[in-house]
Motif scaffolding. Structure first.
Motif, PDB file in Angstrom:
ATOM      1  N   THR A 279       0.831  -1.202   0.000  1.00 18.39           N
ATOM      2  CA  THR A 279       0.000   0.000   0.000  1.00 18.39           C
ATOM      3  C   THR A 279       0.866   1.252   0.000  1.00 18.39           C
ATOM      4  OG1 THR A 279      -0.176  -0.036   2.407  1.00 18.39           O
ATOM      5  CG2 THR A 279      -1.933  -1.139   1.155  1.00 18.39           C
ATOM      6  N   SER A 280       2.151   1.070   0.272  1.00 18.57           N
ATOM      7  CA  SER A 280       3.107   2.168   0.196  1.00 18.57           C
ATOM      8  C   SER A 280       4.452   1.583  -0.187  1.00 18.57           C
ATOM      9  CB  SER A 280       3.203   2.923   1.529  1.00 18.57           C
ATOM     10  OG  SER A 280       3.783   2.098   2.522  1.00 18.57           O
ATOM     11  N   GLY A 281       5.360   2.469  -0.551  1.00 16.85           N
ATOM     12  CA  GLY A 281       6.687   2.032  -0.926  1.00 16.85           C
ATOM     13  C   GLY A 281       7.662   3.192  -0.865  1.00 16.85           C
ATOM     14  N   ALA A 282       8.921   2.881  -1.022  1.00 16.87           N
ATOM     15  CA  ALA A 282       9.973   3.890  -1.052  1.00 16.87           C
ATOM     16  C   ALA A 282      10.311   4.177  -2.511  1.00 16.87           C
ATOM     17  CB  ALA A 282      11.205   3.410  -0.295  1.00 16.87           C
ATOM     18  N   LEU A 283      10.107   5.413  -2.920  1.00 15.28           N
ATOM     19  CA  LEU A 283      10.389   5.851  -4.285  1.00 15.28           C
ATOM     20  C   LEU A 283      11.739   6.532  -4.319  1.00 15.28           C
ATOM     21  CD1 LEU A 283       9.301   6.382  -7.234  1.00 15.28           C
ATOM     22  CD2 LEU A 283       8.586   8.620  -6.360  1.00 15.28           C
TER      23      LEU A 283
ATOM     24  N   THR B  15      11.706   8.853  -1.023  1.00 18.77           N
ATOM     25  CA  THR B  15      10.533   9.322  -0.288  1.00 18.77           C
ATOM     26  C   THR B  15       9.511   8.199  -0.235  1.00 18.77           C
ATOM     27  OG1 THR B  15       8.940  11.132  -0.116  1.00 18.77           O
ATOM     28  CG2 THR B  15       9.354  10.280  -2.320  1.00 18.77           C
ATOM     29  N   ARG B  16       8.610   8.269   0.711  1.00 18.98           N
ATOM     30  CA  ARG B  16       7.533   7.277   0.812  1.00 18.98           C
ATOM     31  C   ARG B  16       6.343   7.753  -0.001  1.00 18.98           C
ATOM     32  NH1 ARG B  16       6.911   2.933   3.208  1.00 18.98           N
ATOM     33  NH2 ARG B  16       8.591   3.259   4.695  1.00 18.98           N
ATOM     34  N   ILE B  17       5.766   6.820  -0.769  1.00 19.44           N
ATOM     35  CA  ILE B  17       4.577   7.125  -1.567  1.00 19.44           C
ATOM     36  C   ILE B  17       3.510   6.061  -1.319  1.00 19.44           C
ATOM     37  CG2 ILE B  17       5.813   8.363  -3.389  1.00 19.44           C
ATOM     38  CD1 ILE B  17       5.518   5.731  -5.099  1.00 19.44           C
ATOM     39  N   ALA B  18       2.272   6.415  -1.582  1.00 17.81           N
ATOM     40  CA  ALA B  18       1.190   5.439  -1.587  1.00 17.81           C
ATOM     41  C   ALA B  18       1.249   4.689  -2.914  1.00 17.81           C
ATOM     42  CB  ALA B  18      -0.157   6.137  -1.417  1.00 17.81           C
ATOM     43  N   VAL B  19       0.933   3.398  -2.874  1.00 18.44           N
ATOM     44  CA  VAL B  19       1.012   2.557  -4.063  1.00 18.44           C
ATOM     45  C   VAL B  19      -0.308   1.819  -4.265  1.00 18.44           C
ATOM     46  CG1 VAL B  19       2.197   0.590  -5.131  1.00 18.44           C
ATOM     47  CG2 VAL B  19       3.492   2.220  -3.771  1.00 18.44           C
TER      48      VAL B  19
ATOM     49  N   MET C  78      10.745   0.506  -3.962  1.00 22.27           N
ATOM     50  CA  MET C  78      10.960  -0.644  -3.088  1.00 22.27           C
ATOM     51  C   MET C  78       9.712  -0.870  -2.261  1.00 22.27           C
ATOM     52  SD  MET C  78      13.870  -1.600  -0.269  1.00 22.27           S
ATOM     53  CE  MET C  78      13.161  -0.720   1.104  1.00 22.27           C
ATOM     54  N   VAL C  79       9.236  -2.115  -2.252  1.00 23.13           N
ATOM     55  CA  VAL C  79       8.090  -2.511  -1.436  1.00 23.13           C
ATOM     56  C   VAL C  79       8.488  -3.698  -0.573  1.00 23.13           C
ATOM     57  CG1 VAL C  79       6.360  -1.625  -3.064  1.00 23.13           C
ATOM     58  CG2 VAL C  79       7.113  -4.006  -3.235  1.00 23.13           C
ATOM     59  N   GLY C  80       7.756  -3.877   0.505  1.00 19.19           N
ATOM     60  CA  GLY C  80       8.023  -4.959   1.450  1.00 19.19           C
ATOM     61  C   GLY C  80       8.431  -4.364   2.786  1.00 19.19           C
ATOM     62  N   GLU C  81       7.603  -4.550   3.759  1.00 19.17           N
ATOM     63  CA  GLU C  81       7.859  -3.982   5.084  1.00 19.17           C
ATOM     64  C   GLU C  81       8.478  -5.028   6.000  1.00 19.17           C
ATOM     65  OE1 GLU C  81       7.393  -0.787   6.001  1.00 19.17           O
ATOM     66  OE2 GLU C  81       6.797  -0.378   3.946  1.00 19.17           O
TER      67      GLU C  81
ATOM     68  N   ARG D  59     -10.240   2.691  -5.447  1.00 19.75           N
ATOM     69  CA  ARG D  59     -10.656   1.418  -4.840  1.00 19.75           C
ATOM     70  C   ARG D  59      -9.581   0.898  -3.895  1.00 19.75           C
ATOM     71  NH1 ARG D  59     -13.419   0.394  -9.691  1.00 19.75           N
ATOM     72  NH2 ARG D  59     -11.713  -0.703 -10.693  1.00 19.75           N
ATOM     73  N   GLN D  60      -8.327   1.149  -4.232  1.00 19.77           N
ATOM     74  CA  GLN D  60      -7.215   0.639  -3.424  1.00 19.77           C
ATOM     75  C   GLN D  60      -6.727   1.636  -2.376  1.00 19.77           C
ATOM     76  OE1 GLN D  60      -4.233  -1.324  -6.083  1.00 19.77           O
ATOM     77  NE2 GLN D  60      -5.797  -0.919  -7.630  1.00 19.77           N
ATOM     78  N   GLN D  61      -6.928   2.904  -2.634  1.00 20.02           N
ATOM     79  CA  GLN D  61      -6.495   3.969  -1.718  1.00 20.02           C
ATOM     80  C   GLN D  61      -7.669   4.930  -1.496  1.00 20.02           C
ATOM     81  OE1 GLN D  61      -3.662   4.209  -0.133  1.00 20.02           O
ATOM     82  NE2 GLN D  61      -2.278   2.853  -1.233  1.00 20.02           N
ATOM     83  N   PRO D  62      -8.743   4.498  -0.819  1.00 19.09           N
ATOM     84  CA  PRO D  62      -9.966   5.303  -0.723  1.00 19.09           C
ATOM     85  C   PRO D  62      -9.792   6.665  -0.044  1.00 19.09           C
ATOM     86  CG  PRO D  62     -10.111   3.344   0.677  1.00 19.09           C
ATOM     87  CD  PRO D  62      -8.871   3.204  -0.140  1.00 19.09           C
ATOM     88  N   LYS D  63      -8.838   6.805   0.836  1.00 20.26           N
ATOM     89  CA  LYS D  63      -8.632   8.092   1.503  1.00 20.26           C
ATOM     90  C   LYS D  63      -8.155   9.181   0.542  1.00 20.26           C
ATOM     91  CE  LYS D  63      -8.047   6.259   6.078  1.00 20.26           C
ATOM     92  NZ  LYS D  63      -7.240   6.166   7.275  1.00 20.26           N
ATOM     93  N   ALA D  64      -7.626   8.761  -0.615  1.00 21.26           N
ATOM     94  CA  ALA D  64      -7.161   9.731  -1.616  1.00 21.26           C
ATOM     95  C   ALA D  64      -8.315  10.504  -2.237  1.00 21.26           C
ATOM     96  CB  ALA D  64      -6.354   9.026  -2.700  1.00 21.26           C
ATOM     97  N   LYS D  65      -9.548  10.087  -1.989  1.00 22.66           N
ATOM     98  CA  LYS D  65     -10.723  10.794  -2.514  1.00 22.66           C
ATOM     99  C   LYS D  65     -10.728  12.260  -2.072  1.00 22.66           C
ATOM    100  CE  LYS D  65     -15.730  10.255  -3.035  1.00 22.66           C
ATOM    101  NZ  LYS D  65     -15.734  10.900  -4.305  1.00 22.66           N
ATOM    102  N   LEU D  66     -10.103  12.532  -0.941  1.00 22.69           N
ATOM    103  CA  LEU D  66     -10.043  13.892  -0.406  1.00 22.69           C
ATOM    104  C   LEU D  66      -9.240  14.845  -1.295  1.00 22.69           C
ATOM    105  CD1 LEU D  66      -9.376  12.986   3.333  1.00 22.69           C
ATOM    106  CD2 LEU D  66     -11.534  13.773   2.337  1.00 22.69           C
ATOM    107  N   TYR D  67      -8.270  14.324  -2.063  1.00 24.08           N
ATOM    108  CA  TYR D  67      -7.366  15.217  -2.801  1.00 24.08           C
ATOM    109  C   TYR D  67      -7.061  14.792  -4.236  1.00 24.08           C
ATOM    110  CZ  TYR D  67      -4.358  11.698  -0.617  1.00 24.08           C
ATOM    111  OH  TYR D  67      -3.834  10.521  -0.169  1.00 24.08           O
TER     112      TYR D  67
END
Length: 161
Positions: free
Chosen positions: A26-30, A41-45, A76-79, A117-125
């Motif tokens: 759901t996030s990764g290092a770009l 930086t960290r981004i939503a994926v 990079m993904v994988g926590e 659908r995958q990042q519903p909170k992004a609806k705000l922006y």
């Protein structure tokens, strides 16, 4: 003395682990080049229709400016888990090319719906004028599946060719 290549041949187990890491992210290092210097930086994926990485970036961020100037990047993904050495937990690094999705357009509308659908909170922006969807098109990859479990990956290995 001959050197031994520590990279294992890419097999179905490595492909499955890499796919699971990408699908579960759901996030990764770009990683980008900002004014010639590396920056992470960290981004939503999210994932596009083919399962490739998709993100949403703001023109106000330094990494967006860097991607527009130089679209070569890495993700990079994988926590790490809650216990143990973080270096023993699997992670996947993808070398990518950032492709900004033009808007308006049918492609943008379809990817916008997928992203939400995958990042519903992004609806705000997501519809703010400074935000853009970006496909991160894999060119190569590297799986570190834990100690002694490293593999190189091609887009075909993840169904992204």
């Amino acid at each position: 003395m001959a050197e031994t290549d520590p990279i294992r041949p890419t097999d179905d187990e490595a492909r499955a682990l890499a796919r699971a890491l990408l699908d579960g992210a759901t996030s990764g290092a770009l990683g980008v080049l900002a004014d010639g210097a590396p920056m992470v930086t960290r981004i939503a994926v999210a994932r596009d229709e083919a399962g490739g990485p998709l993100t949403l970036v703001s023109a106000l961020s330094q990494h967006t400016t860097a991607l527009r100037a130089q679209p070569a990047c890495s993700l990079m993904v994988g926590e790490p888990g809650d216990k143990g050495d973080p270096l023993t937990h699997p992670r996947l690094t993808l070398q990518c090319r950032a492709d900004f999705v033009p808007r308006p357009g049918a492609d943008h509308d379809r990817l916008r719906a997928l992203y939400l659908r995958q990042q519903p909170k992004a609806k705000l922006y997501i519809d703010f004028g400074d935000f853009a969807l970006v496909r991160l098109r894999m060119t190569a990859g590297f799986l570190n599946g834990g100690f002694g479990r490293a593999s190189r990956l091609a887009p075909e290995d993840l169904g992204l060719a």
